[in-house]
Write a protein that holds these residues in place. Structure first.
Motif: not given
Length: 391
Positions: A196-200, A202-208, A231-242
């Protein structure tokens, strides 16, 4: 239905006032239903199992609410905390460290006080962490209703404090109530989070692509024996914010905007509906007030939270380790510290995990009573601060 009314309804659900009122309404419904002649139906619905037997996912509706829906709630909370840390009011170290220190004080003092009050009582060895958490949705709802005149920094401080001590409480749940760690499932969860962090990155934006990864991460964490809300906490903190120059908004902002209505309008209220249904008859209240574990929970939330949050904040600012939130005074901080005594969501979750049967009902009733009193006391303080600021 056209998209405009749907968008307006979603915007309506995003307001903390509305979220707090829906949560309060679900709690009232749960209490009335569980204490009515139809309480048998309430218990029967709560205990219905749904889901596939594979991967141990045939769970009761109550378990789906606290393990599944709360993961969405913590994902949204993680997104908002990440935003504040990266580009918001907590983007400097001295601003960011204050709610962390306040949260630590707001966990250590309530736990210590609870142990002092209930030490040695049956069940206290498992229940000591119940007053450690501050409810994000309820606390922000009370703040939004009663303190519109306070600066926005008060909301950010309370949000950050609540998220940090809820994360601490979730870690306590993971450590105390993990029954046999499944290392293979834990490794799978770590690998999925890394993907998940890697895809973030690499700027991958595919929701599916992200949705199956998020679901698989939740299943892996659940299988590992650790509480699935991690799981929810970890995914939230790994999501790109800038955001990048070509983007209208960053992924974290976009997801927070889309998922907040589902969190406020569905996830937290449904959890409250199936967690807050405890007996409140005179006999039940009498038993609660005669239970040292319940009294320890009340003391921890009502006294421990106020003392712990305010004293740690005061010490950190006076010693120069942190800076006070913009435009906030010490009287504002006392009111916010009192609001920290609203335990509710995660406190109910810990009570469910730590205790069984009547003992769990008494502890949950203590959480509800303490949270209600803390809400009323904090609301009174915040209204006075509002009036003082208008003078």
């Amino acid at each position: 239905m056209s998209r405009r009314p749907v968008a307006e309804f979603a915007r309506f659900l995003r307001t903390e006032t509305v979220g707090g009122m829906i949560l309060l309404g679900a709690t009232v419904v749960a209490l009335l239903w569980a204490n009515s002649p139809w309480r048998g139906a309430y218990q029967a619905i709560r205990d219905v199992h749904i889901g596939p037997a594979a991967f141990h996912l045939s769970l009761s509706i109550e378990d789906w609410a606290k393990d599944g829906l709360l993961a969405l709630f913590f994902f949204v909370a993680g997104l908002e905390l990440k935003r504040e840390l990266a580009v918001g009011e907590l983007s400097t170290f001295k601003a960011a460290i204050l709610p962390v220190l306040a949260a630590l004080g707001g966990m250590i003092v309530p736990i210590g006080l609870a142990i002092a009050v209930g030490g040695g009582a049956p069940g206290m060895a498992e229940a000591w962490a119940i007053p450690a958490a501050t409810d994000i949705a309820f606390a922000l709802g009370v703040l939004a209703i009663t303190a519109s005149g306070l600066p926005s920094s008060a909301r950010v401080f309370l949000l950050s404090l609540a998220v940090v001590d809820d994360l601490g409480a979730i870690v306590i749940i993971a450590v105390l109530f993990t029954t046999g760690l499944n290392l293979l499932a834990a490794a799978a969860a770590v690998a999925l989070l890394a993907l998940y962090a890697f895809l973030q990155h690499k700027r991958i934006q595919t929701a599916w692509l992200y949705v199956p990864i998020a679901v698989a991460t939740w299943v892996a964490v659940h299988q590992s024996g650790v509480h699935a809300t991690i799981a929810g906490v970890a995914l939230g903190l790994l999501t790109r914010v800038k955001k990048d120059p070509y983007e209208r908004e960053a992924p974290a902002i976009r997801l927070e905007h889309r998922l907040q209505p589902w969190s406020a309008g569905l996830a937290v209220p449904v959890f409250a509906l199936f967690a807050a249904g405890v007996p409140v008859s005179p006999d039940a209240l009498g038993q609660m007030l005669g239970d040292r574990v319940a009294l320890a929970v009340i003391a921890g939330l009502l006294i421990g939270k106020l003392v712990g949050i305010f004293s740690s904040t005061f010490a950190a600012v006076k010693l120069g380790a942190a800076t006070m939130p913009t435009d906030m005074g010490w009287r504002d901080m006392i009111a916010i510290s009192m609001l920290g005594g609203v335990g509710f969501t995660v406190s109910l979750l810990i009570a469910d995990q730590a205790l069984d049967g009547a003992a769990a009902d008494r502890a949950k009733a203590a959480v509800l009573l303490a949270s209600a009193v803390a809400s009323l006391l904090a609301a009174g303080m915040l209204v006075r601060r509002n009036r003082a600021r208008r003078v």
